[in-house]
Enzyme design. Sequence first.
Site, PDB file in Angstrom:
ATOM      1  N   HIS A   1      11.787  10.492 -17.229  1.00  0.00           N
ATOM      2  CA  HIS A   1      11.283  10.866 -16.069  1.00  0.00           C
ATOM      3  C   HIS A   1      10.109  11.648 -16.225  1.00  0.00           C
ATOM      4  O   HIS A   1       9.885  12.768 -15.739  1.00  0.00           O
ATOM      5  CB  HIS A   1      12.308  11.540 -15.242  1.00  0.00           C
ATOM      6  CG  HIS A   1      13.390  10.676 -14.724  1.00  0.00           C
ATOM      7  ND1 HIS A   1      14.735  10.421 -15.242  1.00  0.00           N
ATOM      8  CD2 HIS A   1      13.315   9.704 -13.513  1.00  0.00           C
ATOM      9  CE1 HIS A   1      15.096   9.492 -14.291  1.00  0.00           C
ATOM     10  NE2 HIS A   1      14.437   9.225 -13.644  1.00  0.00           N
TER      11      HIS A   1
ATOM     12  N   HIS B   1       6.450   7.348 -16.814  1.00  0.00           N
ATOM     13  CA  HIS B   1       7.149   6.578 -16.042  1.00  0.00           C
ATOM     14  C   HIS B   1       6.446   6.632 -14.489  1.00  0.00           C
ATOM     15  O   HIS B   1       6.356   5.584 -13.923  1.00  0.00           O
ATOM     16  CB  HIS B   1       8.537   7.468 -15.587  1.00  0.00           C
ATOM     17  CG  HIS B   1       9.285   7.091 -14.707  1.00  0.00           C
ATOM     18  ND1 HIS B   1       9.897   5.666 -14.562  1.00  0.00           N
ATOM     19  CD2 HIS B   1       9.823   7.478 -13.266  1.00  0.00           C
ATOM     20  CE1 HIS B   1      10.315   5.639 -13.276  1.00  0.00           C
ATOM     21  NE2 HIS B   1      10.364   6.690 -12.613  1.00  0.00           N
TER      22      HIS B   1
END
Length: 343
Positions: free
Chosen positions: A82, A86
């Site tokens: 994350h 991303h």
Amino acid sequence: SIAPEDILRLTVRDIPSPTSFHPEFTTFQFVPRSIGTGDTYVEASLSMFKELGFIDRYRLRRRTLARFLLMVQKGYRDVPYHNWGHAFSVGHFCYLILRMPDVVNALSELERFSLLVASLCHDIDHRGTTNAFQLQSKTPLAQLYSSEGSVLERHHFAQTVTILGMDECNIFEQLTRQQYQTVLDNIREIILATDIAAHLRKVTRIKEMIEEGFDPSLPDHHYLFMCLLMTASDLSDQSKDFKTSKAIAENIYKEFFSQGDLEKQMGNSPIEMMDRERACVPKIQLEFMDTVALPVFDYLSRILPDLRTTYDSLLTNRRCWSALDSILQEEGLPAAGGLDYLR
Ligand SMILES: Cc1nc2ccc(C(=O)N[C@]34C[C@H]5C[C@H](C[C@H](C5)C3)C4)cc2n2c(-c3ccccc3Cl)nnc12
Ligand SMILES: [Mg+2]
Ligand SMILES: [Zn+2]
């Protein structure tokens, strides 16, 4: 604060065209992370705003948009999955959808503008742990948002608003009051929609919308369509070639297994998906694809038939995970044992 040379880098030269980053940049099988590093993602993000016409339409100041994107990049942490890479890959997939003529006709310009901003901001300051972990460990975020649910997603939205409040970072400053309110409401709903648990609660309404046929005159259809588009973008790594999808999945499980280790240290027992001793990655992937990812791309392809190829890629990847699962069973390899057998 932002380094002046970074601002300079982004504001002196012309904004390059998207295909200047790679000739295949505007295809759905393209792997956006492959264009370079975090700074290149900022330049490519500028180029996506320009190509979608938002810089001209909303009179965005180059310098303000550059500062905003640099603050968004800085807002992401260096976690295995994350991270800013991303966010950029989600933004790229969203950009490809936003340039489709059917989508230009279905959504308002303000909705499309909101989607691109929300896709880049949707995981800001993610810690690499899940909503369940925030609640169980009573983290500061849980103290703030547990009563409303979607703890992380509320934080990602709060961080976005904070960045807009920083000097010379408010890309919406020249919008009317009404437009400003609409964009922030859209971004809030879109970011909240990236909580899979929230998505699963909407599936019935999404199916009804598809049965009735998307009706651009219905605000609820706009809302459901934007949420579905965002969820698909969030999962878009799974629509790429298997080598890419598998590599990305490994980063997700690095986060999951680190959380599991942390939970064990805290005296809690992690769910199987988070436990490197018990988890069988191919099995979890098959379940996630069957229960979440494949339906999402199936629904989206029914509204946007040109996206059926991305659904087919997910199906191909599902077959690869299934083959991997059988091989591991035949060879009697540890069904658990984290990721090492995925080499
Ligand atoms: C490849 C891949 N696998 C994934 C496997 C599992 C899960 C996952 O959260 N499962 C669930 C399973 C049930 C019902 C809900 C709530 C919880 C209980 C947890 C979901 C996510 C996965 N995921 C994501 C992703 C998307 C949005 C947020 C976070 C992530 Cl990590 N993006 N790519 C992937
Ligand atoms: Mg998220
Ligand atoms: Zn995400």
